[in-house]
Design a protein around this motif. Structure first.
Motif, PDB file in Angstrom:
ATOM      1  N   VAL A 185       0.857  -1.176   0.000  1.00 15.35           N
ATOM      2  CA  VAL A 185       0.000   0.000   0.000  1.00 15.35           C
ATOM      3  C   VAL A 185       0.891   1.224   0.000  1.00 15.35           C
ATOM      4  O   VAL A 185       1.910   1.249   0.695  1.00 15.35           O
ATOM      5  N   ASP A 186       0.506   2.199  -0.781  1.00 15.09           N
ATOM      6  CA  ASP A 186       1.309   3.420  -0.807  1.00 15.09           C
ATOM      7  C   ASP A 186       0.954   4.298   0.392  1.00 15.09           C
ATOM      8  O   ASP A 186      -0.088   4.936   0.418  1.00 15.09           O
ATOM      9  N   TYR A 187       1.820   4.281   1.409  1.00 17.01           N
ATOM     10  CA  TYR A 187       1.578   5.084   2.608  1.00 17.01           C
ATOM     11  C   TYR A 187       2.233   6.451   2.518  1.00 17.01           C
ATOM     12  O   TYR A 187       2.369   7.136   3.532  1.00 17.01           O
ATOM     13  N   GLU A 188       2.651   6.839   1.361  1.00 14.96           N
ATOM     14  CA  GLU A 188       3.349   8.109   1.155  1.00 14.96           C
ATOM     15  C   GLU A 188       4.471   8.293   2.175  1.00 14.96           C
ATOM     16  O   GLU A 188       4.638   9.360   2.755  1.00 14.96           O
ATOM     17  N   GLY A 189       5.160   7.221   2.452  1.00 13.93           N
ATOM     18  CA  GLY A 189       6.328   7.324   3.324  1.00 13.93           C
ATOM     19  C   GLY A 189       6.033   7.276   4.813  1.00 13.93           C
ATOM     20  O   GLY A 189       6.939   7.280   5.640  1.00 13.93           O
ATOM     21  N   MET A 190       4.758   7.250   5.197  1.00 15.65           N
ATOM     22  CA  MET A 190       4.464   7.215   6.637  1.00 15.65           C
ATOM     23  C   MET A 190       4.782   5.833   7.198  1.00 15.65           C
ATOM     24  O   MET A 190       5.156   5.681   8.356  1.00 15.65           O
ATOM     25  N   LEU A 191       4.574   4.834   6.366  1.00 15.65           N
ATOM     26  CA  LEU A 191       4.946   3.461   6.684  1.00 15.65           C
ATOM     27  C   LEU A 191       5.560   2.909   5.412  1.00 15.65           C
ATOM     28  O   LEU A 191       5.216   3.361   4.314  1.00 15.65           O
ATOM     29  N   PRO A 192       6.427   1.923   5.533  1.00 19.46           N
ATOM     30  CA  PRO A 192       6.921   1.289   4.308  1.00 19.46           C
ATOM     31  C   PRO A 192       5.759   0.683   3.526  1.00 19.46           C
ATOM     32  O   PRO A 192       4.815   0.166   4.141  1.00 19.46           O
ATOM     33  N   ASP A 193       5.800   0.760   2.202  1.00 18.60           N
ATOM     34  CA  ASP A 193       4.705   0.250   1.382  1.00 18.60           C
ATOM     35  C   ASP A 193       4.406  -1.214   1.672  1.00 18.60           C
ATOM     36  O   ASP A 193       3.266  -1.644   1.719  1.00 18.60           O
ATOM     37  N   GLU A 194       5.483  -1.979   1.877  1.00 18.61           N
ATOM     38  CA  GLU A 194       5.284  -3.415   2.042  1.00 18.61           C
ATOM     39  C   GLU A 194       4.739  -3.773   3.431  1.00 18.61           C
ATOM     40  O   GLU A 194       4.478  -4.936   3.702  1.00 18.61           O
ATOM     41  N   SER A 195       4.595  -2.780   4.277  1.00 16.06           N
ATOM     42  CA  SER A 195       4.105  -3.102   5.614  1.00 16.06           C
ATOM     43  C   SER A 195       2.693  -3.670   5.555  1.00 16.06           C
ATOM     44  O   SER A 195       2.276  -4.406   6.439  1.00 16.06           O
ATOM     45  N   PHE A 196       1.953  -3.349   4.508  1.00  9.44           N
ATOM     46  CA  PHE A 196       0.613  -3.921   4.401  1.00  9.44           C
ATOM     47  C   PHE A 196       0.645  -5.042   3.380  1.00  9.44           C
ATOM     48  O   PHE A 196       0.994  -4.847   2.228  1.00  9.44           O
ATOM     49  N   ASN A 197       0.266  -6.200   3.848  1.00  2.00           N
ATOM     50  CA  ASN A 197       0.207  -7.324   2.928  1.00  2.00           C
ATOM     51  C   ASN A 197      -0.799  -8.317   3.455  1.00  2.00           C
ATOM     52  O   ASN A 197      -0.621  -8.901   4.513  1.00  2.00           O
ATOM     53  N   LYS A 198      -1.897  -8.490   2.725  1.00  2.00           N
ATOM     54  CA  LYS A 198      -2.920  -9.433   3.188  1.00  2.00           C
ATOM     55  C   LYS A 198      -2.822 -10.738   2.425  1.00  2.00           C
ATOM     56  O   LYS A 198      -3.575 -11.671   2.690  1.00  2.00           O
ATOM     57  N   ASN A 199      -1.938 -10.756   1.482  1.00  2.00           N
ATOM     58  CA  ASN A 199      -1.920 -11.908   0.590  1.00  2.00           C
ATOM     59  C   ASN A 199      -0.973 -12.974   1.099  1.00  2.00           C
ATOM     60  O   ASN A 199       0.141 -13.110   0.637  1.00  2.00           O
ATOM     61  N   GLY A 200      -1.398 -13.751   2.063  1.00  2.00           N
ATOM     62  CA  GLY A 200      -0.553 -14.814   2.582  1.00  2.00           C
ATOM     63  C   GLY A 200      -0.846 -15.079   4.043  1.00  2.00           C
ATOM     64  O   GLY A 200      -1.701 -14.434   4.646  1.00  2.00           O
ATOM     65  N   GLU A 201      -0.116 -16.072   4.575  1.00  2.00           N
ATOM     66  CA  GLU A 201      -0.296 -16.411   5.985  1.00  2.00           C
ATOM     67  C   GLU A 201       0.223 -15.273   6.849  1.00  2.00           C
ATOM     68  O   GLU A 201       1.273 -14.685   6.527  1.00  2.00           O
ATOM     69  N   PRO A 202      -0.423 -14.976   7.943  1.00  2.00           N
ATOM     70  CA  PRO A 202       0.056 -13.911   8.836  1.00  2.00           C
ATOM     71  C   PRO A 202       1.506 -14.146   9.234  1.00  2.00           C
ATOM     72  O   PRO A 202       2.307 -13.217   9.290  1.00  2.00           O
TER      73      PRO A 202
END
Ligand SMILES: Nc1ncnc2c1ncn2[C@@H]1O[C@H](COP(=O)(O)OP(=O)(O)OP(=O)(O)O)[C@@H](O)[C@H]1O
Ligand SMILES: Nc1ncnc2c1ncn2[C@@H]1O[C@H](COP(=O)(O)OP(=O)(O)OP(=O)(O)O)[C@@H](O)[C@H]1O
Ligand SMILES: [Mg+2]
Ligand SMILES: [Mg+2]
Lengths: 259, 378, 268, 298, 408
Positions: free
Chosen positions: E344-361
């Protein structure tokens, strides 16, 4: 001087209890007000002393004047301040207070000399002095009645309304109360006396009114009323001539002679 | 105890007597039936018919509000039994509702869920919730024998706090604060009232509405039976003058305890059903606020009347909607619309009690008597 | 005479300092109208409170209907058959007349909470049957017109009658009347007197009567007990008691011998 | 031992707050026989008055306290006049529910003023503490204890010697009879609410001077005064004080020792310990330690 | 009732008609719901800024032209649930036919109370919390590390940077929030061979006597707190006043800049650190800049705003990707898009890859967080002292199930 003109009182917006009552309580007199249970005597007193609205009652017509000031719009404290005191029907002592506290509350509007006022009451009713530290609610019925009376006296009102002061008192105390009423009247207090004990009331009053169904139906000097046969029959019960209660005939039904 | 002694039942009755239109009865049985006049009978029938039509006219969310309102009406009837009829002011209703809710949830809850649950059917968990709550009431009842008025009220309030503590700590049962658990499974006669799929043509809102309606009708009749029987009369005696009541042969202890037990039974079944409909609930639900809400239902509806309790409960249930509705018509400036809503909630309760202290039931009797007396006024 | 209905022996009752009753003894027999008189605060109401279990005396015994009732709770005594009225009316103001009287029949209802909840069947039958009894009392006391009214708004005299009715509804073995005619006018007093006589003659219930109206007491009572300061000062026929010097003193206050003789003469 | 004494001292200090709050309830009860559930809101508002006086008007603590008391009194009177006066003579539980309405309304307004941030009133000596015998107490708490003592003394004298005190109690017992004695019932009510508002403001200002100050959830403190007034007896001034202190002590001692001594009572038993104490007291004395027994006589 | 009755066009919560007060009159409208705690509830002080930031976020999205031909409205369906699951449920029922997704659903048991209905309705939601349980829910879109990982990182950091080697005490609320964090502290304590104890505490400043006593008794090197700000300040202030010295790390909700005006301020400055999922309000990043600009009117900034703002990015991403799918923006497509998002593009507030729903937690859950220190000069009173990172405990944590189970 207290005058009532054409007074109408309604409870709960619908129940018409006083239907055009007019009466006068002249300065310095004792006036007796008689009437069967439910005639509206207490209601009249409430109207005079401003205690109607607590009972959801209201004056819908007519006028009450105290020394030429119309007071029917006043609230109770204002009326008391104007010099009108009342002993409520049925021993309304402050049960959780001691006897003395009750008397002190009675002197709420009295200016100065509270201690003397209370002492005077103790002289009139020595029992109360004995019980001064006792909780008023535990007094016997008669003792409470004395306390209620005493409490009103502490305030030294100019006009005193008494609602059945002899209720539940032993004959000796009734006689005493009677004397006290005469005494305070002689000291200049005007008295309006509501009583079921008509003999007592009429024997000390100068004037008497009889009320029936919210109307004044008789208005005569007390002495005349005392001689009136109907009054005797209805209020005084069996006069000297009447037979024992045991001989009351069952077919004798309650009758009203007027209205 | 004079705390709740209300003005003798109102203008209405008074004027009947005064105006005197004695209703002719030919037998005592007739006098004792629930709807003892033709008008009342017609009224009740009309009301029941109307209640069965309503669900087809309203949206699901509103239906659920009404269903929950009807369920809490049973709790309000219970509170009215102990507080209105028997005069024992209880601020502890939330506790008994909580006991019922957890009993229901444990007995009727999902056996495979994270919390304790036995998966028993509804016809077991619902009455059992009442019984367990009633037992809790039996234990508390004796306190009422010793205490009066506000002392009793605050002590029962203490019960809410103690209950809150227990509910927080019993995590296997309640899930603990902020977590909560699921209520009992809402399945009766093979119908799942919680399912989102339409049930034989009815939406979930409609189905729950009917469930609540039947539930309410049953318990309202039970409540009415208690009120009109010797038990209800004894409650009234205990409330108005307890010494006199004892002297004419009413066992004060027995009836005070009985009032608490019966009231708690009603609270228990309400709790179990209410939170089964809600789905998830947590210990915080059973707080002082809930007790107060029930007391408000009783006072707003009318003390010592069954129909008043129902009206009061529906009013409180709808109140958020009403304040929401009004708040959206007030331009928000100083306050947000939500603050306005919350304030209106408070104001409406106050306004109601100030302008009609006899409650909704009082308004109702006044209207009824107005028509009775029509076209004569005094 | 036969067995007493109630028999009081050596009863002492004190409240922190106040001795309300001291050494009170008396018996009341079947079909007797026993009156208690005395000045205010003499302890008359206290006797009633002891009898009906509201107060528990420190000393003495109270026997009623064959059992020792000292220490029993009020409702137990009531269920043994003691009924009373109160000095200050103690009706259930919010309930109507019928309900007040039905409450008098509480002990006779004979169904429990379970039947009440179910209503149909036992409870309903019992209600109807008891309602019938209540109607008889309504009839007896001539209060038909007030049936459905909350008693709080009825005139005082009628309330007193309803209170009597509630006591009668209990079908008591002993009836205690505390100042039944206080606050009533002559006519109403006569009505009440008539009811008391009827109760005595038709229902044959023994009664204890407390009253300040001497005329009434002297006319109706079979025996009178006069009290002062919590002690009985004289017990006997109305006539005997009336002329007892202690009684006269209690009622008139300290009197000299001459007045005493005069009063006694008047009474005789 | 020091731990114990320290917890007693802490409980005593905290108990003073409860005592002040309890006094507010008692005042209203004495004149009206109503338990006012609006006390929490009055306390919050009082604290905010103190905050406003210090941070917006630049007053220092003590003058600000006086301003807060006056404003609290006025607020109390306003509440009485607007919401309760129309209800004179109605059943007391109806009135109690009305005070709940008042509480909701006032608290929302207060929250509106407060916003998300805690508001605190600076106490002259900051967080300085007095140390003795290995114990310590903040000077602010000492100030609180002194203020409480003075207030209680003043109220006790008022009720003992002023006839208004007696008149207030008479009003609560029976309004009609009080009216018939010439007592201005409305004035008594207003007075009671004014005093209650003032007391709540003292408590509120001190609460705002403590720890993190006044925030949206601080109102809950005022509920602790409920077991206090029952323990002491609803209509007793010494009762309120003793009840308040008892609650403070029990709470503090339980908080410190219960986790070790009686862990089976669960986490945070201290929160309900005052209620447990209340049950115990009532088992022995149904009208609390000093409450007036209701007279029942037939 | 209006809003969602155009189901014929695009399904509930979305209309071809422009939003009320639309920025782009030609765009259709997507309605997002908010169920929050806005007046009397315990989280109102936090929830109001959160909600305001979310309004500002979507206003900016609209100002930038909207999403896939729609403006987004998050103002029309806002409800105050007073932090009560029951009201939460009722409010959801009221809006369920009118919204496309929930822009905010505050509270754990509250969200659970509507989760089944959300699933049945294909409504996704943005939680206003960082709970490990949400990593295991498809329809709940959480940003940043959970309280659990945050706590592990906090402890690891304290061990490395503050020389903690003996004893750690966790003082926490007994709920989802405190429970989740305490589980993290425990795991980290174990990994670092620290002595661990935990104390549950209740809300209310006046209820912290037990917590303070526990600190004084245990004398821990590290105190990890998960309460509200006032409670944290009371515990820390109280313990410090009575002589305790040590390090305090609090979860992000324990901080409020106004605490620096209270009597606890000196102690806070000396001992307090905040573990947080991302940089506070004053951090330098394009997203933070955009937020500060959008919320320029705010008088007293707090990190409630920051959180509210950040949380909305994944929802924006899901809407964007749904707009590109067959059928465009519908509830079903949004659910599907959300579950497939890998960044997700967090505009630098968080790394983009920090959000990922596609896979096991276990694989995709985000485990990094930041540590801030008290900094009276920073707009919200705190500034970063340790940049985004995951400590060894979090890195190695076996994440098969939530740290703190919400009920099943
Ligand atoms: N608060 C009230 N509401 C309605 N009706 C009332 C109220 N108070 C009194 N009444 C009615 O008004 C009538 C007159 O009552 P009131 O008390 O004035 O009579 P009274 O002459 O004083 O009788 P008593 O001799 O019994 O004291 C009665 O019929 C009574 O029922
Ligand atoms: N519960 C009580 N507590 C304290 N004193 C009491 C209590 N009950 C009665 N007394 C006292 O006992 C004495 C007797 O009271 P009791 O009521 O029996 O008198 P009584 O003879 O009925 O008088 P009356 O004719 O005035 O009704 C009184 O002095 C009264 O104050
Ligand atoms: Mg009268
Ligand atoms: Mg007596």
């Amino acid at each position: 001087m207290l005058t009532v003109k054409n007074l109408e009182v309604v409870y709960n917006d619908v129940i018409l209890v006083l239907r055009g009552v007019s009466m006068t309580v002249p300065e310095g007199q004792i006036v007796a007000l008689l009437g069967a249970n439910g005639a509206g005597k207490t209601t009249l007193l409430r109207a005079l002393s401003g205690l109607l609205d607590i009972h959801d009652g209201a004056i819908t017509k007519g006028e009450v004047r105290l020394r030429d000031t119309p007071i029917q719009g006043f609230d109770a404290p204002k009326i008391v301040a104007a010099g009108l005191g009342q002993v409520l029907e049925g021993r309304r002592v402050f049960s959780e207070f001691t006897v003395e506290e009750n008397l002190r509350v009675g002197g709420h509007t009295r200016r100065g000399g509270l201690a003397e006022g209370i002492e005077e009451v103790y002289e009139l009713f020595p029992v109360l002095k004995e019980r001064r530290k006792n909780t008023a609610g535990y007094l016997s019925g008669g003792e409470q009645q004395m306390l209620a009376m005493g409490r009103a006296l502490v305030a030294q009102p100019e006009i005193l309304l008494l609602d059945e002061p002899s209720l539940g008192l032993a004959p000796r105390i009734v006689a005493q109360i009677k004397d006290i009423i005469v005494q305070i009247n002689e000291r200049g207090t005007t008295v309006l006396l509501v009583e079921q004990n008509a003999t007592m009331a009429l024997s000390i009053a100068q004037h008497g009114y009889v009320m029936e169904h919210g109307k004044i139906v008789m208005d005569r000097p007390a002495a005349e009323l005392l001689d009136d046969e109907d009054i005797r029959d209805f209020y005084l019960g069996r006069g000297d001539l009447a037979t024992s209660y045991r001989d009351i005939k069952h077919y004798k039904r309650r009758k009203r002679w007027l209205s | 105890m004079t705390m709740l002694r209300t003005a003798p039942s109102t203008r209405g009755r008074k004027s009947t007597g005064v105006r005197g239109r004695p209703l002719l009865r030919t037998s005592y049985e007739q006098d004792l039936t629930l709807a003892n006049t033709g008008a009342k009978r017609r009224g009740v029938v009309a009301l029941v018919i109307a209640s069965f039509v309503v669900p087809f006219l309203l949206a699901d969310d509103l239906l659920q509000v009404l269903a929950l309102g009807m369920i809490s009406a049973v709790g309000a009837i219970g509170l009215n039994l102990v507080t209105g009829y028997a005069g024992q002011v209880s601020l502890g209703h939330a506790f008994f509702i909580g006991v019922g809710a957890y009993t229901g949830a444990v007995l009727g809850g999902d056996p495979d869920g994270a919390m304790l649950g036995y998966g028993l059917p509804m016809w077991i968990w619902l009455p059992a919730a009442g019984v367990v709550a009633a037992v809790a009431g039996l234990i508390v009842g004796p306190l009422a024998v010793r205490l009066r008025g506000l002392y009793l009220a605050i002590v029962t309030l203490g019960l809410v706090f103690l209950g809150d503590h227990i509910f927080r700590e019993a995590r296997d049962i309640t899930g603990g604060p902020g977590v909560g658990r699921r209520g009992a499974e809402l399945e009766l006669f093979g119908i799942d009232f919680a399912s989102i799929e339409p049930i034989s043509g009815l939406t979930r809102g409609q189905a729950q509405f009917f469930l609540a309606l039947v539930f309410l009708i049953i318990f309202a009749i039970l409540g009415r039976n208690i009120a009109r029987s010797g038990v209800g009369r004894a409650f009234g005696a205990v409330r108005d003058r307890d010494v006199a009541a004892a002297v004419i042969g009413v066992d004060l202890t027995k009836y005070k305890v009985m009032a608490f037990a019966m009231s708690s039974f009603f609270a228990g079944v309400t709790g179990a059903l209410y939170y089964a409909v809600i789905g998830v609930f947590e210990p915080g639900a059973f707080s002082l606020l809930l007790s107060i809400q029930y007391l408000a239902m009783v006072l707003i509806g009318g003390v010592a009347t069954i129909s008043g309790s129902i009206m009061g409960a529906l009013f409180i249930a709808l109140l958020p909607r009403i304040s929401q509705f009004i708040a959206h018509y007030v331009p928000d400036g100083l306050l947000t619309v939500f603050q306005l809503e919350a304030i209106l909630y408070g104001l409406l309760i106050m306004g109601f009690l100030i302008f009609e202290p006899r409650g909704l039931f009082g308004i109702w009797t006044r209207i009824r008597n107005y028509w009775k007396g029509w076209p004569f006024s005094y | 005479m036969s067995e007493p209905v109630v028999s009081v022996r050596g009863v002492e009752l004190a409240f922190s300092g106040v001795k309300a009753l001291q050494g009170v003894d008396f018996d009341v027999f079947d079909n007797e109208l026993f009156a208690v008189i005395g000045p205010n605060g003499a302890g008359k109401t206290s006797i009633f409170n002891v009898l009906s279990g509201v107060y528990r005396p420190q000393q003495g015994s109270v026997e009623f209907a064959g059992s020792d009732i000292r220490g029993m709770r009020p409702h137990q005594i009531a269920n043994l058959g003691m009924a009373r009225t109160f000095q200050n009316i103690e009706l259930f103001e919010n309930l109507d007349v019928v309900d007040n009287l039905m409450l008098g029949r509480h002990a006779h209802l004979g169904y429990g909470w379970a039947a009440a909840v179910a209503w149909f069947g036992k409870a309903k039958r019992a209600e109807v049957a008891n309602r019938r009894r209540v109607e008889e009392i309504i009839d007896f006391l001539e209060i038909e017109g007030y049936r459905q009214l909350p008693v709080g708004m009825l005139p005082y005299g009628i309330q007193k009658r309803i209170e009597l009715g509630r006591a009668l509804a209990m079908e008591p073995k002993l009836l205690l009347l505390d100042e039944p005619v206080a606050g009533m006018n002559g006519e109403e007093t006569e009505d009440m007197a008539r009811f008391i006589l009827d109760i005595r003659n038709e229902l044959r219930i023994p009664m204890i009567l407390v009253e300040h109206d001497m005329g009434l007491v002297m006319d109706l009572a079979d025996r009178v007990m006069a009290m002062d300061f919590g002690k009985p000062v004289a017990t006997g026929t109305p006539h005997e008691v009336q002329s007892h010097p202690d009684v006269i003193r209690a009622y008139l206050g300290p009197v000299d011998e001459a007045t005493l003789a005069e009063v006694q003469g008047e009474l005789a | 031992m020091t731990t114990f004494l320290q917890s007693v001292l802490n409980g005593f200090a905290q108990g003073s707050i409860y005592a002040l709050l309890a006094l507010g309830y008692v005042m209203i009860y004495k004149a009206t026989h109503v338990i006012s559930f609006a006390q929490p809101a009055l306390m919050v508002c009082g604290g905010l008055f103190g905050y406003h006086a210090t941070s917006e008007w630049g007053l220092s603590f003590w003058p600000a306290l006086i301003v807060a008391v006056l404003m609290g009194a006025v607020l109390g009177m306003l509440v009485e006049r607007l919401a309760l006066r129309p209800m004179v003579g109605k059943p007391v539980f109806t009135l109690a529910i009305i005070t709940i309405g008042v509480d909701i309304v006032l608290r929302i307004l207060a929250n509106r003023y407060m916003g998300p941030d805690p508001r605190s009133v600076p106490y002259p000596s900051g967080s300085q503490r007095l140390e003795f015998w290995g114990l310590s107490i903040s000077q602010q708490r000492l100030g609180l204890i002194v203020v409480t003592a003075v207030t209680v003394a003043a109220l006790a004298l008022f009720f003992r010697y002023a006839k208004t005190g007696l008149a207030m109690r008479a009003t609560a017992l029976n309004q009609e009879t009080a009216l018939a004695q010439g007592i201005r019932v409305g004035t008594m009510f207003a007075l009671a609410w004014a005093i209650a508002g003032g007391l709540a403001a003292i408590a509120g200002t001190f609460v705002a001077a403590t720890g993190a100050g006044m925030e949206q959830n601080t109102w809950i403190i005022a509920l602790k005064a409920l077991p206090a007034i029952i323990i002491g007896g609803l209509d007793s001034i010494p009762g309120a004080v003793i009840g308040g202190l008892a609650v403070g002590l029990v709470e503090s001692i339980t908080a410190v020792f219960q986790p070790d001594v009686a862990p089976w009572l669960g986490n945070n038993f201290a929160l309900v310990a005052p209620y447990a104490l209340m049950f115990l007291v009532l088992l022995v004395k149904p009208y609390g330690l000093f409450g007036t027994k209701e007279v029942e006589r037939v | 009732r209006s809003g969602g009755d155009d189901e014929s066009s695009a399904g509930p919560g979305i209309t071809e008609e422009a939003c009320p007060d639309a920025v782009n009159k030609d765009n259709g409208c997507i309605y997002l719901g908010v169920i929050s705690d806005l007046t009397k509830g315990p989280f109102a002080p936090l929830a109001v800024p959160i909600t305001d930031a979310q309004k500002a976020f979507w206003k900016k999205v609209n100002d930038d032209g909207g999403v896939g031909g729609y403006d987004v409205n998050i103002e029309k369906y806002i409800a105050d649930a007073e932090y009560n699951p029951e009201i939460h449920n009722k409010k959801y029922q009221e809006m369920r036919n009118d919204i496309l997704a929930l822009g905010q659903t505050l509270g754990s048991s509250q969200t659970l109370a509507i989760l089944e209905d959300m699933k049945a309705d294909n409504v996704i939601g943005v939680p206003a919390s960082w709970n490990s349980a949400w990593d295991f829910e498809d329809q709940i879109m959480q940003s940043g590390a959970s309280y659990c990982f945050e706590a592990m990182n906090g402890v690891d950091w304290a061990v490395q940077e503050r020389g903690v080697k003996d004893k750690v005490l966790a003082i926490h609320y007994p709920n989802d929030y405190g429970g989740d964090a305490a589980a993290g502290v425990e795991a980290a304590a174990k990994a670092n061979n620290l002595d661990f104890t935990s104390v549950e505490t209740a809300t209310g400043q006046d209820n912290q006597a037990g917590a303070v006593a526990a600190v004084l008794k245990q004398k821990p090197d590290l105190l990890y707190i998960t309460t509200g700000p006032a409670e944290m300040a009371t515990i820390l202030g109280g313990a410090a006043a009575q002589g305790w010295k040590g390090t305090v790390v609090g979860s992000s909700p324990t901080w409020n800049p106004a605490l620096l005006k209270t009597e606890a301020a000196p102690a806070l400055q000396a001992m307090y650190f905040q573990a947080g999922p991302w940089g506070p309000w004053g951090t330098d990043s394009p997203g933070h800049d955009a937020m500060r600009k959008a919320l320029a009117d705010v008088k007293s900034p707090s990190d409630g705003y920051t959180a509210g703002w950040v949380w909305e990015y994944p929802l924006l991403a899901a809407l964007k990707s749904a707009a590109d799918m067959d059928g465009g923006v519908t509830r079903e497509n949004v659910v599907k898009a959300a579950s497939e998002l890998e960044s997700v593009d967090y505009e630098g507030m968080l790394p983009d890859e920090s959000f990922n729903k596609n896979g096991e937690p276990e694989k995709v859950a985000w485990r990094q967080s930041v540590i801030s220190k008290v900094d009276p000069k920073a707009p919200t009173g705190v500034s970063i002292t340790k940049e985004m990172a995951a400590g060894p405990t979090a890195e190695g944590f076996d994440y098969k199930e939530p740290c703190f189970a919400l009920q099943g």
